[in-house]
Design a protein around this motif. Structure first.
Motif, PDB file in Angstrom:
ATOM      1  N   ALA A   1       6.196   6.728  -8.962  1.00  0.00           N
ATOM      2  CA  ALA A   1       5.347   6.707  -7.762  1.00  0.00           C
ATOM      3  C   ALA A   1       5.109   8.122  -7.247  1.00  0.00           C
ATOM      4  CB  ALA A   1       5.995   5.850  -6.678  1.00  0.00           C
TER       5      ALA A   1
ATOM      6  N   LEU B   1      -3.910   3.181  -6.911  1.00  0.00           N
ATOM      7  CA  LEU B   1      -2.696   3.664  -7.574  1.00  0.00           C
ATOM      8  C   LEU B   1      -1.624   2.588  -7.493  1.00  0.00           C
ATOM      9  CD1 LEU B   1      -2.417   7.335  -6.208  1.00  0.00           C
ATOM     10  CD2 LEU B   1      -3.520   6.529  -8.308  1.00  0.00           C
TER      11      LEU B   1
ATOM     12  N   THR C   1      -2.192  13.655   5.059  1.00  0.00           N
ATOM     13  CA  THR C   1      -2.481  12.290   4.612  1.00  0.00           C
ATOM     14  C   THR C   1      -1.851  11.262   5.535  1.00  0.00           C
ATOM     15  OG1 THR C   1      -2.532  13.055   2.316  1.00  0.00           O
ATOM     16  CG2 THR C   1      -2.261  10.679   2.678  1.00  0.00           C
TER      17      THR C   1
ATOM     18  N   VAL D   1      -4.268   7.045   2.753  1.00  0.00           N
ATOM     19  CA  VAL D   1      -3.723   6.167   1.725  1.00  0.00           C
ATOM     20  C   VAL D   1      -3.531   4.795   2.360  1.00  0.00           C
ATOM     21  CG1 VAL D   1      -1.754   5.643   0.248  1.00  0.00           C
ATOM     22  CG2 VAL D   1      -2.609   7.986   0.379  1.00  0.00           C
TER      23      VAL D   1
ATOM     24  N   LEU E   1       1.631  10.322  -6.854  1.00  0.00           N
ATOM     25  CA  LEU E   1       1.125  10.678  -5.524  1.00  0.00           C
ATOM     26  C   LEU E   1       1.168  12.170  -5.203  1.00  0.00           C
ATOM     27  CD1 LEU E   1       2.471   7.739  -3.371  1.00  0.00           C
ATOM     28  CD2 LEU E   1       0.092   8.519  -3.479  1.00  0.00           C
ATOM     29  N   ARG E   2       2.234  12.835  -5.617  1.00  0.00           N
ATOM     30  CA  ARG E   2       2.430  14.227  -5.184  1.00  0.00           C
ATOM     31  C   ARG E   2       1.216  15.116  -5.396  1.00  0.00           C
ATOM     32  NH1 ARG E   2       8.381  14.735  -6.120  1.00  0.00           N
ATOM     33  NH2 ARG E   2       9.241  14.646  -4.022  1.00  0.00           N
TER      34      ARG E   2
ATOM     35  N   ILE F   1      -0.578   7.518   5.956  1.00  0.00           N
ATOM     36  CA  ILE F   1      -0.213   6.321   5.207  1.00  0.00           C
ATOM     37  C   ILE F   1      -0.371   5.142   6.163  1.00  0.00           C
ATOM     38  CG2 ILE F   1       1.530   5.241   3.723  1.00  0.00           C
ATOM     39  CD1 ILE F   1       0.966   8.053   2.773  1.00  0.00           C
TER      40      ILE F   1
ATOM     41  N   ASN G   1       1.665  -1.275  -3.835  1.00  0.00           N
ATOM     42  CA  ASN G   1       3.113  -1.128  -3.998  1.00  0.00           C
ATOM     43  C   ASN G   1       3.761  -2.440  -4.456  1.00  0.00           C
ATOM     44  OD1 ASN G   1       5.621   0.163  -3.882  1.00  0.00           O
ATOM     45  ND2 ASN G   1       5.937  -0.372  -1.725  1.00  0.00           N
TER      46      ASN G   1
ATOM     47  N   GLY H   1      -3.035   2.385  -2.302  1.00  0.00           N
ATOM     48  CA  GLY H   1      -1.762   2.355  -2.998  1.00  0.00           C
ATOM     49  C   GLY H   1      -1.308   0.902  -3.070  1.00  0.00           C
TER      50      GLY H   1
ATOM     51  N   ARG I   1      -1.795  14.456  -5.396  1.00  0.00           N
ATOM     52  CA  ARG I   1      -2.890  14.101  -4.482  1.00  0.00           C
ATOM     53  C   ARG I   1      -2.575  14.446  -3.037  1.00  0.00           C
ATOM     54  NH1 ARG I   1      -2.770  10.703  -8.891  1.00  0.00           N
ATOM     55  NH2 ARG I   1      -4.795  10.032  -9.667  1.00  0.00           N
ATOM     56  N   LEU I   2      -1.309  14.626  -2.731  1.00  0.00           N
ATOM     57  CA  LEU I   2      -0.903  14.893  -1.351  1.00  0.00           C
ATOM     58  C   LEU I   2      -0.719  16.379  -1.063  1.00  0.00           C
ATOM     59  CD1 LEU I   2       1.785  12.073  -0.879  1.00  0.00           C
ATOM     60  CD2 LEU I   2      -0.676  11.950  -0.490  1.00  0.00           C
TER      61      LEU I   2
END
Ligand code: GTP
Ligand code: MG
Ligand code: ZN
Length: 314
Positions: free
Chosen positions: A169, A158, A182, A100, A173-174, A184, A133, A131, A176-177
Motif C-alpha cells: 500500500a 488504487l 493530500t 484520496v 501511495l508514497r 484522505i 482498501n 483508494g 503520489r503523496l
C-alpha cells in the motif's frame, strides 16, 4: 506606508502597522485553531472578529498574545473542499493538491456518497484518486466490479490492504503523496486512520476495531488533522472524520453533468442545447447509457442529484 509592502522575510504588514507572522492551520475547532509557524512551532490561536471559520490547510496572518495567538487574516485560498446542504456548509480542508477518496470492501460504501465527493472535488478543481482498501477480504471482487465505471471514466483506482499488506500500500501511495498536500476522505471504517498511521508512524491516529465500527454509528476520528510526511515538511496527509451526508448545494443542477466525467464525455450530442438529460428526446447522454457507456448506477445517481439540486432554495 503602502499596505502591499511585504518584507522579504515573508512577514506582512497589517493595515495598522504590526508585523504579522505567517501560519499554517493544522487543526481547527470552531473559532479556535492550532497553527504552525514556518519554524515548526505550534501555537493555539483564536480568530479575531466575526470572520468566517478557519479550515485546516489555511494560511493565516497572526500575532502572539501571551502564550496563545490571534489570527488577523486568512490568506486567499487556492481551493476549498466543502459540502453544503440546505442548512449549513461544512468545510473539509483548503489548499489541497490531491483528494484520496478511501472506500473499503467492508463496511459497504454508498456509491452516491462516493460520487458526491468526486463532484465536490471536480467543482473545487482538486484532482482525485480512489483508494480501495481491504482487498484481502472475500468480497473484493464484487466491490472491484462496482468501481469499474470509475476506472473507465479515467479515475485512478488504487487497490490496497493497508493492514494486511502495508508495504504494498505504501509503495503504491508514497510516490503520489510526495511533495503534495493530500486529504484522505471517506466513510467511517474505511481505514483512513490506519493508513495515516502507516504513512506517519508518529501520528498515533486513533483506529477503531472493526466490530465496534460496524455496530455503531459513531466516528473514530472526529476532527481533520494535518500530518507531515517528511522531516523537510514538503508533503502532508490530512486525516478526516468519516462522513455520511454529502450535500452539493454549491453545484448548479445544469453544471452537474459537466462535473461527472462519464457524462461530460457525451455532452454536445443532445437535440436540445439546454437538455437536462433525463426525459428529453434524442438525448446523447441517455443514448450513451443505453449503449452501456454510462453505468445504470451513475445514471440513477445523476437523476437523483439533479432533482435534489433543482429544488427551490430558501
Ligand atoms: N481486513 C482489513 N481490515 C483493515 C484494513 N485496513 C484497516 N482495517 C481495519 O478497519 C477498521 C477501521 O479502520 P480506521 O482506520 O479506524 O477507519 P477510519 O476510516 O479512520 O474510520 P473513521 O475515523 O471512523 O472515519 C480497523 O479495525 C482496521 O484495523 C485492511 O487492509 N484489511
Ligand atoms: Mg479515522
Ligand atoms: Zn441530454
Amino acid at each position: 506606508m503602502s499596505r502591499d509592502h511585504r518584507p522579504r522575510d515573508g512577514r506582512a504588514l497589517a493595515a495598522h502597522g504590526p508585523v504579522l507572522d505567517l501560519g499554517l492551520v493544522v487543526g481547527a475547532h470552531g473559532r479556535h485553531a492550532m497553527i504552525e509557524t514556518p519554524e515548526g512551532e505550534r501555537v493555539l490561536c483564536h480568530l479575531r472578529g466575526k470572520k468566517s471559520e478557519l479550515v485546516v490547510g489555511d494560511r493565516v496572518r497572526w500575532q502572539r498574545a501571551g502564550d496563545e495567538g490571534v489570527v488577523e487574516q486568512v490568506e486567499p485560498r487556492r481551493n476549498l473542499l466543502f459540502r453544503q446542504d440546505e442548512w449549513r456548509t461544512k468545510s473539509f480542508a483548503a489548499n489541497l493538491d490531491l483528494l484520496v477518496m478511501m472506500v473499503a470492501v467492508e463496511p459497504p460504501f454508498s456509491e452516491s456518497q462516493l460520487t458526491r465527493a468526486l463532484i465536490a472535488a471536480a467543482a473545487a478543481g482538486i484532482p482525485v484518486l480512489i483508494g480501495l482498501n481491504k482487498v484481502d477480504l472475500p468480497a473484493a471482487a464484487t466491490v472491484r466490479q462496482r468501481l469499474a465505471p470509475y476506472l473507465s471514466m479515467g479515475v485512478e483506482v488504487l487497490e490496497m490492504a493497508v493492514k494486511a499488506d502495508p508495504d504494498a500500500a505504501l509503495a503504491l501511495l508514497r510516490p503520489r503523496l510526495e511533495g503534495r498536500t493530500t486529504l484522505i476522505l471517506g466513510p467511517s471504517g474505511a481505514g483512513k486512520s490506519t493508513l495515516i498511521n502507516r504513512l506517519v508512524p508518529a501520528a498515533h491516529a486513533q483506529v477503531r476495531e472493526i466490530s465496534v465500527a460496524l455496530s455503531s454509528g459513531k466516528h473514530t476520528t472526529t476532527t481533520t488533522t494535518w500530518y507531515w510526511l517528511d522531516e523537510a515538511r514538503s508533503g502532508a496527509v490530512l486525516d478526516s472524520p468519516g462522513f455520511q451526508e454529502f450535500g452539493l448545494r454549491q453545484v448548479d443542477a445544469m453544471q452537474l453533468a459537466g462535473l461527472m466525467p462519464d457524462l461530460a464525455a457525451e455532452l454536445g450530442q443532445c437535440r436540445f442545447h439546454n437538455c437536462t438529460h433525463r426525459e428529453e428526446p434524442q438525448c446523447g447522454v441517455r443514448a450513451a447509457m443505453d449503449a452501456g457507456r454510462i453505468s445504470p448506477s451513475r445514471w440513477r445517481i445523476y437523476g437523483e442529484l439533479f432533482a435534489e439540486l433543482s429544488q427551490t432554495r430558501w
